[in-house]
Design a protein around this motif. Structure first.
Motif, short mmCIF file in Angstrom:
data_model
loop_
_atom_site.label_atom_id
_atom_site.label_comp_id
_atom_site.label_asym_id
_atom_site.label_seq_id
_atom_site.Cartn_x
_atom_site.Cartn_y
_atom_site.Cartn_z
N ILE A 125 0.85 -1.19 0.00
CA ILE A 125 0.00 0.00 0.00
C ILE A 125 0.89 1.24 0.00
CG2 ILE A 125 -1.81 1.24 1.25
CD1 ILE A 125 -2.33 -1.72 2.47
N TRP A 153 0.92 5.74 -1.12
CA TRP A 153 0.20 6.95 -1.46
C TRP A 153 0.60 7.39 -2.86
CZ3 TRP A 153 -3.86 9.70 -0.41
CH2 TRP A 153 -3.95 11.01 -0.87
N LEU A 183 -4.68 9.34 -3.93
CA LEU A 183 -5.34 8.16 -3.38
C LEU A 183 -4.29 7.21 -2.83
CD1 LEU A 183 -7.78 7.39 -6.34
CD2 LEU A 183 -8.46 8.27 -4.10
N ILE A 228 -3.01 3.45 -2.90
CA ILE A 228 -3.04 2.36 -3.87
C ILE A 228 -2.64 1.09 -3.14
CG2 ILE A 228 -2.15 1.49 -6.06
CD1 ILE A 228 -3.60 4.20 -6.33
N ALA A 229 -3.43 0.03 -3.31
CA ALA A 229 -3.13 -1.28 -2.72
C ALA A 229 -2.88 -2.25 -3.87
CB ALA A 229 -4.28 -1.76 -1.85
N ASP A 268 -7.80 1.08 -5.09
CA ASP A 268 -7.43 2.35 -4.49
C ASP A 268 -8.49 2.78 -3.49
OD1 ASP A 268 -9.58 3.51 -5.91
OD2 ASP A 268 -8.29 4.09 -7.57
N GLY A 269 -8.19 3.85 -2.77
CA GLY A 269 -9.15 4.39 -1.80
C GLY A 269 -8.68 5.73 -1.28
N TYR A 276 -6.39 4.76 3.82
CA TYR A 276 -5.65 3.50 3.88
C TYR A 276 -6.63 2.34 4.03
CZ TYR A 276 -1.99 0.27 5.52
OH TYR A 276 -1.14 -0.78 5.67
N ALA A 313 -8.63 1.60 0.89
CA ALA A 313 -7.83 0.91 -0.11
C ALA A 313 -7.71 -0.58 0.21
CB ALA A 313 -6.44 1.55 -0.23
N ASN A 339 -11.15 -2.24 -0.38
CA ASN A 339 -11.39 -2.38 -1.82
C ASN A 339 -10.51 -3.48 -2.41
OD1 ASN A 339 -13.27 -0.33 -1.70
ND2 ASN A 339 -11.89 1.23 -2.48
#
Length: 70
Positions: free
Chosen positions: A9, A11, A17, A19-20, A31-32, A35, A38, A41
């Motif tokens: 994960i 930024w 956003l 990103i995972a 993404d989210g 944290y 993400a 999701n």
């Protein structure tokens, strides 16, 4: 279903956003705005990735846990 795949994960300044990424499942990422979002999701996308692979008769990698990077 509890996922045991490693997530990375980070930024994204460009997207603003989190990103995972799930390295063991090619192309699997989410993404989210937070944290936690993400990760949540990504868990959904992991399940969808696995379901799609099953439907297409593709091999599903076994989770290896922590990956080692040089």
């Amino acid at each position: 279903m509890m996922n045991k795949y490693e997530m990375i994960i980070h930024w994204s300044e460009e997207d603003q956003l989190f990103i995972a990424e799930v390295p063991e499942l090619p192309g699997c990422m989410a993404d989210g705005h937070s944290y936690q979002e993400a990760v949540s999701n990504a868990e959904t996308i992991i399940n969808e990735w696995i379901e799609t692979a099953k439907n297409l008769g593709r091999t599903i990698p076994k989770p290896k846990g922590k990956l080692m990077y040089a």
